[in-house]
Enzyme design. Sequence first.
Site, PDB file in Angstrom:
ATOM      1  N   LYS A  84     -34.166  34.783  41.796  1.00  0.00           N
ATOM      2  CA  LYS A  84     -34.985  35.988  41.982  1.00  0.00           C
ATOM      3  C   LYS A  84     -35.922  35.793  43.152  1.00  0.00           C
ATOM      4  CE  LYS A  84     -38.972  36.764  40.730  1.00  0.00           C
ATOM      5  NZ  LYS A  84     -40.293  36.825  40.098  1.00  0.00           N
ATOM      6  N   ASN A  86     -19.110  70.524  28.730  1.00  0.00           N
ATOM      7  CA  ASN A  86     -19.918  71.104  27.660  1.00  0.00           C
ATOM      8  C   ASN A  86     -20.186  70.107  26.549  1.00  0.00           C
ATOM      9  OD1 ASN A  86     -20.054  73.707  28.828  1.00  0.00           O
ATOM     10  ND2 ASN A  86     -17.966  74.094  28.126  1.00  0.00           N
ATOM     11  N   ARG A 141     -40.278  10.263  36.315  1.00  0.00           N
ATOM     12  CA  ARG A 141     -39.582   9.989  35.067  1.00  0.00           C
ATOM     13  C   ARG A 141     -40.289   8.881  34.270  1.00  0.00           C
ATOM     14  NH1 ARG A 141     -34.070   7.919  36.617  1.00  0.00           N
ATOM     15  NH2 ARG A 141     -34.007   9.832  37.808  1.00  0.00           N
ATOM     16  N   GLY A 151     -24.600  74.425  36.702  1.00  0.00           N
ATOM     17  CA  GLY A 151     -25.084  73.045  36.772  1.00  0.00           C
ATOM     18  C   GLY A 151     -24.235  72.052  36.012  1.00  0.00           C
ATOM     19  N   ARG A 186     -23.689  71.668  22.564  1.00  0.00           N
ATOM     20  CA  ARG A 186     -22.450  70.949  22.240  1.00  0.00           C
ATOM     21  C   ARG A 186     -22.509  69.465  22.622  1.00  0.00           C
ATOM     22  NH1 ARG A 186     -18.985  75.586  25.148  1.00  0.00           N
ATOM     23  NH2 ARG A 186     -21.036  75.902  26.060  1.00  0.00           N
ATOM     24  N   GLY A 239     -13.517  81.231  29.737  1.00  0.00           N
ATOM     25  CA  GLY A 239     -13.317  82.668  29.773  1.00  0.00           C
ATOM     26  C   GLY A 239     -11.967  82.965  30.397  1.00  0.00           C
ATOM     27  N   TYR A 255     -32.888  28.004  37.421  1.00  0.00           N
ATOM     28  CA  TYR A 255     -33.670  29.212  37.686  1.00  0.00           C
ATOM     29  C   TYR A 255     -34.462  28.999  38.962  1.00  0.00           C
ATOM     30  CZ  TYR A 255     -37.231  32.729  37.755  1.00  0.00           C
ATOM     31  OH  TYR A 255     -38.047  33.742  38.182  1.00  0.00           O
TER      32      TYR A 255
HETATM   33  C1  UD1 Z   1     -19.025  79.662  31.014  1.00  0.00           C
HETATM   34  C2  UD1 Z   1     -18.384  81.051  31.202  1.00  0.00           C
HETATM   35  C3  UD1 Z   1     -16.878  80.916  31.010  1.00  0.00           C
HETATM   36  C4  UD1 Z   1     -16.340  79.901  31.981  1.00  0.00           C
HETATM   37  C5  UD1 Z   1     -17.044  78.556  31.828  1.00  0.00           C
HETATM   38  C6  UD1 Z   1     -16.666  77.619  32.956  1.00  0.00           C
HETATM   39  C7  UD1 Z   1     -19.967  82.793  30.573  1.00  0.00           C
HETATM   40  C8  UD1 Z   1     -20.387  83.740  29.516  1.00  0.00           C
HETATM   41  N1  UD1 Z   1     -18.930  82.007  30.288  1.00  0.00           N
HETATM   42  O1  UD1 Z   1     -18.837  79.275  29.657  1.00  0.00           O
HETATM   43  O2  UD1 Z   1     -16.264  82.190  31.247  1.00  0.00           O
HETATM   44  O3  UD1 Z   1     -14.942  79.755  31.799  1.00  0.00           O
HETATM   45  O4  UD1 Z   1     -18.482  78.726  31.926  1.00  0.00           O
HETATM   46  O5  UD1 Z   1     -17.187  76.329  32.783  1.00  0.00           O
HETATM   47  O6  UD1 Z   1     -20.535  82.791  31.646  1.00  0.00           O
HETATM   48  N2  UD1 Z   1     -27.001  78.687  31.347  1.00  0.00           N
HETATM   49  C9  UD1 Z   1     -28.278  79.102  31.663  1.00  0.00           C
HETATM   50  N3  UD1 Z   1     -28.895  80.007  30.853  1.00  0.00           N
HETATM   51  C10 UD1 Z   1     -28.322  80.520  29.748  1.00  0.00           C
HETATM   52  C11 UD1 Z   1     -27.017  80.083  29.418  1.00  0.00           C
HETATM   53  C12 UD1 Z   1     -26.378  79.182  30.228  1.00  0.00           C
HETATM   54  O7  UD1 Z   1     -28.843  78.676  32.671  1.00  0.00           O
HETATM   55  O8  UD1 Z   1     -28.975  81.339  29.073  1.00  0.00           O
HETATM   56  C13 UD1 Z   1     -26.325  77.714  32.229  1.00  0.00           C
HETATM   57  C14 UD1 Z   1     -25.947  76.406  31.543  1.00  0.00           C
HETATM   58  O9  UD1 Z   1     -26.968  75.432  31.700  1.00  0.00           O
HETATM   59  C15 UD1 Z   1     -24.679  75.994  32.276  1.00  0.00           C
HETATM   60  C16 UD1 Z   1     -24.088  77.323  32.763  1.00  0.00           C
HETATM   61  O10 UD1 Z   1     -25.121  78.296  32.650  1.00  0.00           O
HETATM   62  O11 UD1 Z   1     -24.970  75.191  33.400  1.00  0.00           O
HETATM   63  C17 UD1 Z   1     -22.880  77.763  31.930  1.00  0.00           C
HETATM   64  O12 UD1 Z   1     -23.256  77.866  30.551  1.00  0.00           O
HETATM   65  P1  UD1 Z   1     -22.343  77.293  29.404  1.00  0.00           P
HETATM   66  O13 UD1 Z   1     -23.051  77.503  28.126  1.00  0.00           O
HETATM   67  O14 UD1 Z   1     -21.876  75.945  29.745  1.00  0.00           O
HETATM   68  O15 UD1 Z   1     -21.117  78.304  29.457  1.00  0.00           O
HETATM   69  P2  UD1 Z   1     -19.620  78.024  28.998  1.00  0.00           P
HETATM   70  O16 UD1 Z   1     -19.534  78.208  27.543  1.00  0.00           O
HETATM   71  O17 UD1 Z   1     -19.145  76.764  29.570  1.00  0.00           O
HETATM   72 MG    MG Z   2     -20.104  75.129  30.478  1.00  0.00          MG
END
Ligand code: UD1
Ligand code: MG
Length: 456
Positions: free
Chosen positions: A350, A226, A439, A103, A17, A138, A365
Amino acid sequence: MHNPLHIIILAAGAGTRMKSRLPKVLHTVGGRAMIIHVIETALQLHPAVIHVVHNPHAPEIKSVCSAFDVNWVPQEEQLGTGHAVMQAMPGIPADAHVLVLYGDIPLLDAVVLGSLVNAQIGGISVLTMAVPDPTGYGRVLTDREGNVRRIVEERDASPEQRAIKVVNSGIIMAGQKELWACLENLSNENSQNEYYLTDIFSNANEAGIRTRAVMAPDARDLEGANDRVQLAALERRHNMKMATKLMEAGVQLADPARIDVRGRVETGEDVYLDVNVVLEGEISLGDGVQIGPGCVLKDCQLAAGTRVHAYSVLEGMCSLGACDIGPFARVRPGTRLLAGSKVGNFVEVKNTTLGKNSKASHLSYLGDSSIGDRVNIGAGTITCNYDGREKHHTTIEDDVFIGSDTQLVAPVVVGEGADIGAGTTVTRDVPAGQLTISRVKQRTIPGWKRPKKGKG
Ligand code: UD1
Ligand code: MG
């Protein structure tokens, strides 16, 4: 808590996204990658181990985080947040408490996390938040006792469920055994064909494992990024928090909504920051420092009383006493400005020391030079420090007066108390206490006629 705390940070997602080549968690808030903010917050909880789940085909993340001692867990394919947590589980002992962080939630606060960690009494808990617009999150379905029945992702939710405004922050705390038990039979039968971490709650209920929702005090600190709209909102929130911190520390801000802090700032009393100041890296501002509008400072230390006037750009420099800089000055790395000195408009400096009460007020400068005390640098003075291959040093001793439009071809030394006439090109050392001038004599050509346009 006697059981070891293991923290899993999920950082493998592609971040579709964001529409970016950069992995999502490397996008910055306050000048630092989101993942760095999360690791630093995690460290404040003193965990036994931090596991970072990452995409091994996007190696930049490891170099960005190289300063941190973390356990890197590869997730070959991004099959969902539940799948990501599963990759880390083999490295977590059975007696551990597990905290899962995302993250892409950079502003979360160790105090809020601490309340979730300390409330951990077996089972699985989730940090929830109430938001005015739950789009993308969620939805958390709880029973009357506050147990979590299920978490339903937006895309899988019914219209009634979508109306729920209590949402999953993404932060989950669980005992290792309970988490394992609920992860084992995750399915990917949902709209995205992913293994959702959120499904552990319905699994827990089926297995008779206790689930709890802990409501966070301020949802704004748990917002995820996101897409770029959300990222910009987090940046603003971060800057508002930084502005508040600065004001609490005794800084007057012309407008707290118009300051950007992308690093760490230390301040004395009665510092004044005008609008649209950008502070980056490590900044230290002594008592009474004033920064005019539109200034950009990166890695600077300014002594008490220093004034930086409008639209100046300063990097890797320090002032050692009250001095004046700008407006429209550019001060580059390795510059030291002593008390009472002045770097005026359209002056670039600098790797130079400007001594006490020495002034370069206009259009100059000054590079790779040592300038003594009480020196006057006339408008348009240039240190010619580069011969096309190497940089050379210019030394200007105390009480020198340099006339306007002088070029100092380095390496060169201008002796104490020397005067240099305007328009001089200095190619050899200048003796102390005398007037040096190169000069060309002025002459007038009588009867001169300016050529007329269009006549050959
Ligand atoms: C997720 C939650 C949602 C919550 C929201 C909060 C799930 C299914 N959904 O949605 O309920 O409200 O976060 O911000 O958990 N990641 C991985 N591996 C993967 C997929 C994702 O490491 O295979 C990591 C991403 O880098 C990210 C984190 O997991 O840091 C969350 O993934 P993201 O795709 O952002 O989930 P959301 O759609 O935000
Ligand atoms: Mg997220």
